[in-house]
Design a protein around this motif. Structure first.
Motif, PDB file in Angstrom:
ATOM      1  N   HIS A 155       0.537  -5.560  -9.289  1.00 26.74           N
ATOM      2  CA  HIS A 155      -0.027  -6.725  -8.608  1.00 26.74           C
ATOM      3  C   HIS A 155       0.069  -6.650  -7.082  1.00 26.74           C
ATOM      4  N   GLU A 156       0.530  -5.530  -6.547  1.00 29.32           N
ATOM      5  CA  GLU A 156       0.796  -5.455  -5.118  1.00 29.32           C
ATOM      6  C   GLU A 156       0.118  -4.242  -4.490  1.00 29.32           C
ATOM      7  N   MET A 157      -0.456  -4.443  -3.297  1.00 29.92           N
ATOM      8  CA  MET A 157      -1.028  -3.343  -2.530  1.00 29.92           C
ATOM      9  C   MET A 157      -0.129  -3.043  -1.344  1.00 29.92           C
ATOM     10  N   ALA A 158       0.121  -1.753  -1.116  1.00 28.07           N
ATOM     11  CA  ALA A 158       0.898  -1.318   0.042  1.00 28.07           C
ATOM     12  C   ALA A 158      -0.017  -0.540   0.976  1.00 28.07           C
ATOM     13  N   ILE A 159       0.111  -0.783   2.283  1.00 31.03           N
ATOM     14  CA  ILE A 159      -0.757  -0.169   3.286  1.00 31.03           C
ATOM     15  C   ILE A 159       0.100   0.671   4.223  1.00 31.03           C
ATOM     16  N   PHE A 160      -0.201   1.985   4.271  1.00 25.88           N
ATOM     17  CA  PHE A 160       0.558   2.913   5.117  1.00 25.88           C
ATOM     18  C   PHE A 160      -0.350   3.480   6.199  1.00 25.88           C
ATOM     19  N   ASN A 161       0.133   3.476   7.445  1.00 21.24           N
ATOM     20  CA  ASN A 161      -0.550   4.147   8.537  1.00 21.24           C
ATOM     21  C   ASN A 161      -0.101   5.605   8.524  1.00 21.24           C
ATOM     22  N   ILE A 162      -1.061   6.531   8.330  1.00 21.29           N
ATOM     23  CA  ILE A 162      -0.713   7.958   8.256  1.00 21.29           C
ATOM     24  C   ILE A 162      -1.354   8.728   9.415  1.00 21.29           C
ATOM     25  N   GLN A 163      -1.530   8.057  10.544  1.00 21.41           N
ATOM     26  CA  GLN A 163      -2.073   8.746  11.717  1.00 21.41           C
ATOM     27  C   GLN A 163      -1.190   9.928  12.075  1.00 21.41           C
ATOM     28  N   SER A 164       0.119   9.719  11.996  1.00 19.97           N
ATOM     29  CA  SER A 164       1.057  10.826  12.077  1.00 19.97           C
ATOM     30  C   SER A 164       1.323  11.256  10.637  1.00 19.97           C
ATOM     31  N   LEU A 165       0.667  12.321  10.210  1.00 18.96           N
ATOM     32  CA  LEU A 165       0.660  12.680   8.786  1.00 18.96           C
ATOM     33  C   LEU A 165       2.052  12.882   8.197  1.00 18.96           C
ATOM     34  N   SER A 166       2.939  13.442   8.991  1.00 16.41           N
ATOM     35  CA  SER A 166       4.274  13.735   8.478  1.00 16.41           C
ATOM     36  C   SER A 166       5.220  12.544   8.549  1.00 16.41           C
ATOM     37  N   SER A 167       4.779  11.483   9.235  1.00 14.36           N
ATOM     38  CA  SER A 167       5.653  10.319   9.409  1.00 14.36           C
ATOM     39  C   SER A 167       4.885   9.025   9.143  1.00 14.36           C
ATOM     40  N   PRO A 168       4.529   8.739   7.903  1.00 13.07           N
ATOM     41  CA  PRO A 168       3.788   7.510   7.608  1.00 13.07           C
ATOM     42  C   PRO A 168       4.605   6.268   7.922  1.00 13.07           C
ATOM     43  N   VAL A 169       3.890   5.190   8.225  1.00  9.01           N
ATOM     44  CA  VAL A 169       4.541   3.922   8.536  1.00  9.01           C
ATOM     45  C   VAL A 169       3.991   2.858   7.600  1.00  9.01           C
ATOM     46  N   LEU A 170       4.879   2.136   6.927  1.00  3.72           N
ATOM     47  CA  LEU A 170       4.453   1.027   6.083  1.00  3.72           C
ATOM     48  C   LEU A 170       4.048  -0.136   6.981  1.00  3.72           C
ATOM     49  N   GLU A 171       2.747  -0.460   6.996  1.00  3.69           N
ATOM     50  CA  GLU A 171       2.269  -1.537   7.863  1.00  3.69           C
ATOM     51  C   GLU A 171       2.251  -2.889   7.170  1.00  3.69           C
ATOM     52  N   GLY A 172       2.250  -2.881   5.840  1.00  4.42           N
ATOM     53  CA  GLY A 172       2.261  -4.166   5.159  1.00  4.42           C
ATOM     54  C   GLY A 172       2.108  -4.034   3.659  1.00  4.42           C
ATOM     55  N   LYS A 173       2.430  -5.124   2.981  1.00  2.00           N
ATOM     56  CA  LYS A 173       2.230  -5.240   1.543  1.00  2.00           C
ATOM     57  C   LYS A 173       1.609  -6.599   1.274  1.00  2.00           C
ATOM     58  N   GLN A 174       0.759  -6.676   0.277  1.00  2.00           N
ATOM     59  CA  GLN A 174       0.107  -7.945  -0.024  1.00  2.00           C
ATOM     60  C   GLN A 174      -0.234  -8.041  -1.506  1.00  2.00           C
ATOM     61  N   TYR A 175      -0.350  -9.262  -1.964  1.00  2.00           N
ATOM     62  CA  TYR A 175      -0.761  -9.504  -3.345  1.00  2.00           C
ATOM     63  C   TYR A 175      -2.182  -8.988  -3.522  1.00  2.00           C
ATOM     64  N   ALA A 176      -2.437  -8.268  -4.620  1.00  2.00           N
ATOM     65  CA  ALA A 176      -3.747  -7.646  -4.812  1.00  2.00           C
ATOM     66  C   ALA A 176      -4.511  -8.201  -6.002  1.00  2.00           C
ATOM     67  N   ILE A 188      -3.249  -4.818 -12.158  1.00  2.00           N
ATOM     68  CA  ILE A 188      -4.085  -3.809 -11.521  1.00  2.00           C
ATOM     69  C   ILE A 188      -3.746  -2.434 -12.110  1.00  2.00           C
ATOM     70  N   GLU A 189      -4.790  -1.654 -12.411  1.00  2.00           N
ATOM     71  CA  GLU A 189      -4.596  -0.336 -13.019  1.00  2.00           C
ATOM     72  C   GLU A 189      -5.135   0.805 -12.171  1.00  2.00           C
ATOM     73  N   THR A 190      -6.248   0.561 -11.441  1.00  2.00           N
ATOM     74  CA  THR A 190      -6.906   1.645 -10.721  1.00  2.00           C
ATOM     75  C   THR A 190      -7.457   1.148  -9.386  1.00  2.00           C
ATOM     76  N   MET A 191      -7.784   2.114  -8.514  1.00  2.00           N
ATOM     77  CA  MET A 191      -8.373   1.771  -7.215  1.00  2.00           C
ATOM     78  C   MET A 191      -9.403   2.831  -6.831  1.00  2.00           C
ATOM     79  N   PHE A 192     -10.572   2.375  -6.364  1.00  2.00           N
ATOM     80  CA  PHE A 192     -11.662   3.268  -5.967  1.00  2.00           C
ATOM     81  C   PHE A 192     -12.179   2.817  -4.606  1.00  2.00           C
TER      82      PHE A 192
END
Length: 413
Positions: free
Chosen positions: A220-241, A245-249
């Motif tokens: 039920h939750e979506m997590a959003i990661f900034n991967i501009q720095s590929l080796s050091s992702p940053v969690l920018e937020g989480k929100q109810y989705a 939920i089973e899949t994402m396209f």
């Protein structure tokens, strides 16, 4: 005579009591967590030589490699530089893993509550680049789809991690507070820019990379990661989705989330904060989705824990993202994943094999070919070939005028 009457009365009362007692119970598919201490868990990632696969999961394509998940255990890497003779070359042990995505030689994988980043630029010397701890809600991931309830018992999640599940059929009271009901709680590559190379997953994926962002969904939750720095992702937020939920396209600046009771549409015009646009509701059923232009195609698998008995392919008009509408419905046997290549829609119909539909007219798609001598679970339509997984076998096909032709079949066991 009185003794016989008394005896019969006792027998009747006993039988009635048993019947009444049985009405208080039901058979339930119960998932019990398999645990590992956090200390051991975070030291347990390993890169090894190939090992046998326990339970085949999802497939993912990147450059000349195919990644096959071993449910809750890790990822197997297959060298596919010669599609007629694929070869297993590495295994990455990742306890609690369900999905992966790859961009520019960095592989992102969930590991229960954590996100682990691997540098795969040298496939013979894979290294861990980063681990983000406690970014995923453990209650949000990996619960088996067939489970009707979860028994956490006296699980200590302060010091332990859930890395897998055991599902058993148990006779339980209809009301038991220890149980929480689930419904209550160079091959082809994709280019996002001229410089970036991003892999491609199937329709059962829960991870999507869009430009500089990695999106992941759980129950039920979506997590959003900034991967501009590929080796050091940053969690920018989480929100109810959404729910279940089973899949994402991803398609054309929108994320389409497949759930057991519908399809959710999110705009990523603001990539750091996906915005809910609308949802399309259907009866309960297991539901992957793919999108091409103004139409979404989703399969609904009924039976067992998936919901209703009916199994279908639905065509949804999404030309107006705010008001998706049903455009067509076609009966299937027990569908799973699906994919699109130009005007061909590939549908994995489980034990009924692989089915090809002509979707030149999305309002009247037509079955053109059925390969019913195989078992199919998910497909990845690449530029020059089709990857399919079914049972314990990885299939590769070349496209031909009236269907597909087998290039190779590779046993994953």
């Amino acid at each position: 005579m009185k003794l016989n009457y008394l005896f019969l009365s006792l027998v009747f009362f006993s039988l009635w009591s048993c019947d009444k007692k049985d009405l208080d119970f039901e058979l339930v598919q119960v998932a019990t967590p398999e645990l590992m201490t956090k200390a051991d868990f975070r030291k347990s990632v390993e890169i090894t030589t190939p090992v046998s696969i326990d339970k085949v999961g999802k497939i993912y394509a990147y450059k000349n490699y195919i990644f096959v998940s071993d449910v809750n255990k890790g990822v197997h890497i297959i060298d596919n530089s010669n599609p007629t003779l694929p070869k297993a070359i590495k295994y990455i042990k990742i306890p609690g893993n369900e999905d992966i995505s790859v961009k520019d030689d960095f592989l992102y994988a969930d590991s229960a509550t954590d996100l682990v980043v691997f540098d795969i630029s040298n496939i013979n010397s894979i290294t861990i680049a980063e681990r983000l701890k406690d970014v995923f809600n453990i209650y949000n991931y990996n619960i088996p789809i067939e489970a009707e309830a979860v028994d956490y018992g006296k699980v200590d999640l302060e010091n332990n991690i859930i890395v897998g599940w055991t599902v058993t059929t148990e006779k339980r009271k209809k009301v038991d507070s220890r149980f929480i009901a689930i419904d209550v709680i160079s091959n082809d590559v994709a280019f996002n820019s001229a410089e970036s190379v991003i892999g491609k997953g199937g329709s059962l994926a829960r991870f999507q990379i869009v430009n500089n962002y990695l999106y992941t969904v759980g129950n039920h939750e979506m997590a959003i990661f900034n991967i501009q720095s590929l080796s050091s992702p940053v969690l920018e937020g989480k929100q109810y989705a959404g729910w279940n939920i089973e899949t994402m396209f991803y398609a054309d600046s929108y994320l389409y989330l497949g759930s057991t009771n519908g399809m959710y549409i999110y705009s990523v015009a603001n990539p750091s904060s996906p915005e809910y646009v609308s949802e399309f509701t259907h009866w309960e059923g297991c539901d992957p989705v793919v999108v091409d232009g103004d139409y979404a195609y989703l399969t609904l698998r009924g039976g067992n824990a998936c919901g209703q008995l009916e199994s279908v392919l639905e065509v949804i008009d999404v030309s107006d993202k705010k008001t998706p509408t049903l455009a067509g419905r076609y009966e299937l046997e027990n569908p799973y994943g699906l994919g699109i290549k130009e005007n061909t829609l590939f549908v994995c119909d489980g034990t009924s094999g692989l089915k090809l539909f002509d979707k030149a007219n999305p309002l009247d798609i037509k079955l053109t070919k059925a390969y019913d001598d195989i078992q199919s679970k998910d497909v990845i339509p690449l530029k020059n070939s089709l990857l399919m997984i079914g049972g314990d076998t990885l299939y590769q096909y070349e496209y031909i005028h009236n269907g597909v032709n087998l290039i190779s079949s590779y046993s994953l066991k």
